[in-house]
Design a protein around this motif. Structure first.
Motif, PDB file in Angstrom:
ATOM      1  N   CYS A  50      29.290  53.829  47.797  1.00  0.00           N
ATOM      2  CA  CYS A  50      30.411  54.121  48.593  1.00  0.00           C
ATOM      3  C   CYS A  50      31.609  54.222  47.638  1.00  0.00           C
ATOM      4  O   CYS A  50      32.848  54.596  48.082  1.00  0.00           O
ATOM      5  CB  CYS A  50      30.637  53.075  49.554  1.00  0.00           C
ATOM      6  SG  CYS A  50      29.276  52.701  50.416  1.00  0.00           S
ATOM      7  N   GLU A  82      26.868  47.371  48.707  1.00  0.00           N
ATOM      8  CA  GLU A  82      26.110  46.524  49.872  1.00  0.00           C
ATOM      9  C   GLU A  82      24.643  46.998  50.057  1.00  0.00           C
ATOM     10  O   GLU A  82      24.105  46.148  50.403  1.00  0.00           O
ATOM     11  CB  GLU A  82      26.968  46.905  51.369  1.00  0.00           C
ATOM     12  CG  GLU A  82      26.786  46.125  52.260  1.00  0.00           C
ATOM     13  CD  GLU A  82      27.167  44.582  51.922  1.00  0.00           C
ATOM     14  OE1 GLU A  82      28.220  44.203  51.038  1.00  0.00           O
ATOM     15  OE2 GLU A  82      26.894  43.720  52.490  1.00  0.00           O
ATOM     16  N   CYS A 118      33.583  49.778  49.359  1.00  0.00           N
ATOM     17  CA  CYS A 118      32.306  48.922  49.857  1.00  0.00           C
ATOM     18  C   CYS A 118      32.516  47.571  50.341  1.00  0.00           C
ATOM     19  O   CYS A 118      33.631  46.912  49.557  1.00  0.00           O
ATOM     20  CB  CYS A 118      31.194  49.259  48.973  1.00  0.00           C
ATOM     21  SG  CYS A 118      29.676  48.912  49.823  1.00  0.00           S
ATOM     22  N   ASP A 119      31.929  47.333  51.125  1.00  0.00           N
ATOM     23  CA  ASP A 119      32.485  45.862  52.009  1.00  0.00           C
ATOM     24  C   ASP A 119      33.099  44.889  51.125  1.00  0.00           C
ATOM     25  O   ASP A 119      34.178  44.245  51.513  1.00  0.00           O
ATOM     26  CB  ASP A 119      31.072  45.389  52.473  1.00  0.00           C
ATOM     27  CG  ASP A 119      30.840  46.239  53.734  1.00  0.00           C
ATOM     28  OD1 ASP A 119      30.774  47.487  53.828  1.00  0.00           O
ATOM     29  OD2 ASP A 119      29.720  45.529  54.413  1.00  0.00           O
ATOM     30  N   HIS A 190      32.976  55.247  51.843  1.00  0.00           N
ATOM     31  CA  HIS A 190      32.350  54.295  52.342  1.00  0.00           C
ATOM     32  C   HIS A 190      31.942  54.329  53.925  1.00  0.00           C
ATOM     33  O   HIS A 190      32.148  55.342  54.616  1.00  0.00           O
ATOM     34  CB  HIS A 190      33.035  52.878  52.454  1.00  0.00           C
ATOM     35  CG  HIS A 190      34.392  52.803  52.859  1.00  0.00           C
ATOM     36  ND1 HIS A 190      34.521  52.838  54.375  1.00  0.00           N
ATOM     37  CD2 HIS A 190      35.801  52.966  52.616  1.00  0.00           C
ATOM     38  CE1 HIS A 190      35.768  53.058  54.809  1.00  0.00           C
ATOM     39  NE2 HIS A 190      36.521  53.051  53.710  1.00  0.00           N
ATOM     40  N   CYS A 191      31.208  53.547  54.344  1.00  0.00           N
ATOM     41  CA  CYS A 191      30.788  53.754  55.900  1.00  0.00           C
ATOM     42  C   CYS A 191      31.713  54.212  56.680  1.00  0.00           C
ATOM     43  O   CYS A 191      32.836  53.589  56.844  1.00  0.00           O
ATOM     44  CB  CYS A 191      30.200  52.487  56.618  1.00  0.00           C
ATOM     45  SG  CYS A 191      28.509  52.139  55.800  1.00  0.00           S
TER      46      CYS A 191
END
Ligand code: FES
Length: 570
Positions: A50, A82, A118-119, A190-191
């Motif tokens: 990500c 992640e 990312c997270d 990222h997501c």
């Protein structure tokens, strides 16, 4: 302007010579004579897919720093992917924060631009910068472009949970499941659901540490590069003005972050990350603040996992500023952003361009969209639930516990055709807290038993001392504190006990007499599953990690270290 880096570079003595000489490598002498040294803390890594594009973004940040007269300096930092990092990226969040904090303190830098996505990456970077308290600004890496599969939007993470349940229910072939992989991940970033990465970028913008209007720009959108360049310029200005995190991040900033979190229907993980960031700043934030402030906030964004759309749609529809304009009265009008201007000033010309994605307040998707804090004899220090992602009919529920002592125990038994479970059962998973796993993994959204999926059951009450992916959904009570491995009553629950969840009353209780509960001891299976680490980071982590209700930071990292390091290296 007195620069921190002068302590290394100014003067004609031997040590100043050493610091300058090794850094020259073609750099002109004026680089060491009063120009701000700006680190670019970069979490780019091929193993953090990500964030893999962030070195390209860093180039634009560098251009901006140079344009404003600063000196850009690459600072690769610990990066957490992640989807790859075992046993869970959360185990390493505090390590990433600690290592970044120490590298900022140890090096001749006057300010820092934080590149994350990312997270865990934005939280760990901001925790570090808050503790060092040098001028710092975040550039978020941005979400991926929308995915689509079989004619329908396919969101990162959320699609995995949905499609894998379809496979288990026998309504999707394994071949089609595999085919969906490349349909889901089709660009850098990222997501693209309202998972933890999207949530943290948006919430940190509301907090004030990202230039307003930047969070949510897709990773492959040229406007992100422009924003990175302008942020690079801004970082030099921050040094000139001494705008460090502690000068503008206040209780009001956290109020704004919590309002944003509720209005966007953000991830429960934001609670544990914001608590940790506040802890670094000495701000007294508690889970009760999320409930109290969030209780007045309507849900305005229709994004997966609970809704329909994806982050690219949110940006097109007006982004965070359009959302916040609808709840402007709930924001702290005095809370400043990194630019020195209050957040509310940026809302004047914000506009909703697609009411299907961002709904006006009059047609809110849900009132009271905040994260609810539950208490009771099963969670003396609290547990949380995201009602927006839960099934309304389960928000008040009484059912018999079906207990699993570890995630391995759960995986071994959940699809057993003889498992004594029905749709009213309450799935209890323990041993997944900060100490117990260790690292508090995202396992609380336990997959449902296959035999119930086949019957059409799509949600059940689940209770766990771990976390849940921001891309997940369901009636999941999580972050139970204290965790089972830390002596919490979750460790005393037995299969067959009655459990009562009442979200409206903010209660989570086990219907077992207090004397009987006090006489119980944790199950041997649970204590056997917990093997205390004997070396390395895991040992340090387990010995010092705090519970979820205070942010799961290490006890000795809470607060500020400051930027002063007086002792020389030679
Ligand atoms: Fe990186 Fe979701 S896996 S943001």
């Amino acid at each position: 302007m007195t620069l921190r880096s002068n302590e290394w570079y100014a003067g004609e003595d031997r040590n100043a010579y050493i610091h300058r000489a090794w850094m020259r490598r073609g750099v002109p002498d004026d680089a060491f004579r009063g120009r701000p040294q700006i680190a670019i803390a970069n979490t780019a890594s091929d193993l953090t897919p990500c964030n893999a594009h962030l070195s390209g973004v860093a180039q634009f940040v560098k251009n901006g720093i140079l344009e404003a007269g600063g000196v850009p300096l690459d600072l690769p930092v610990v990066s957490l992917g992640e989807t790859n990092v075992r046993p869970t990226a959360m185990l390493w969040r505090n390590m990433a924060a600690m290592s970044t904090e120490e590298m900022l303190r140890a090096n001749p830098v006057d300010g820092v631009v934080l590149l994350g996505g990312c997270d865990k990456t934005i939280p760990s970077l901001l925790m570090a910068a808050a503790s060092v308290d040098i001028p710092a600004v975040v550039v978020p890496g941005g979400p991926m472009l929308n995915g689509s599969f079989r004619g329908a939007p396919l969101g990162c993470g959320t699609g995995v949970w949905k499609l894998s349940e379809e496979v288990r229910a026998g309504t999707l072939s394994n071949e089609d499941f595999t085919r969906s992989e490349s349909a889901m991940i089709r660009s850098a970033g990222h997501c693209n659901t309202m998972g933890t990465a999207s949530t943290m970028a948006l919430v940190v913008e509301a907090l004030g540490a990202i230039v307003p209007g930047v969070a949510g720009i897709p990773a492959s959108d040229a406007r992100l590069n422009e924003a990175a360049q302008l942020t690079g310029r801004l970082s030099v200005e921050l040094v000139a003005e001494g705008r460090t995190p502690s000068t503008f991040l206040t209780e009001g900033s956290f109020r704004n972050a919590i309002v944003a979190l509720a209005a966007i229907g953000g991830s429960t993980n934001a609670v544990v990350h914001l608590l940790a960031i506040a802890g670094r700043l000495g701000i007294d934030l508690t889970p009760a603040d999320f409930d109290r402030i969030g209780a007045q906030v309507p849900l305005l964004v229709d994004l997966q996992p609970a809704g329909r759309h994806l982050m690219e749609d949110l940006h097109r529809a007006g982004g965070l500023l359009a959302v916040l304009r609808e709840v402007r009265d709930l924001l702290d009008p005095g809370a400043l952003t990194i630019t020195g201007r209050p957040l509310v000033e940026y809302l004047e010309d914000a506009e909703i361009f697609d009411p299907e994605v961002i709904t006006p307040r009059e047609t809110a998707l849900q009132e009271d969209a905040g994260i609810a804090l539950l208490r009771g004899n099963l969670a003396p220090d609290g547990a949380i639930i995201k009602p927006a992602a839960a099934s309304p009919h389960l928000l008040s529920h009484r059912g018999r516990a079906l207990v699993f002592d570890s995630i391995e125990d759960f995986r071994e038994r959940i699809d057993d055709p003889d498992l004594d479970v029905d749709a009213d059962s309450v799935l209890v998973l323990r041993g997944c807290g900060p100490k117990g796993y260790p690292g508090m993994p995202e396992v609380s959204n336990m997959p449902l038993p296959a035999k119930l999926l086949e019957q059409g059951v799509r949600d059940m009450v689940r209770i766990c001392d771990g976390r849940m992916s921001g891309t997940a959904y369901g009636t999941v009570v999580l972050h139970v504190a204290p965790e089972a491995a830390d002596g919490g009553p979750l460790g005393l629950v037995q299969t067959g006990d009655w459990i009562e969840l009442d979200v409206a009353a903010r209660r989570l209780d086990i219907d077992v007499p207090a004397e009987e509960l006090a006489a119980r001891t944790p199950s041997a299976a649970m204590t056997d599953a917990f093997a205390a680490p004997t070396r390395g980071w895991e040992k340090l982590y387990v010995e010092h990690v705090q519970q979820a209700d205070t942010g799961a930071d290490l006890d000795f990292l809470i607060g500020s270290s400051g930027s002063e390091v007086l002792r020389e290296s030679h």
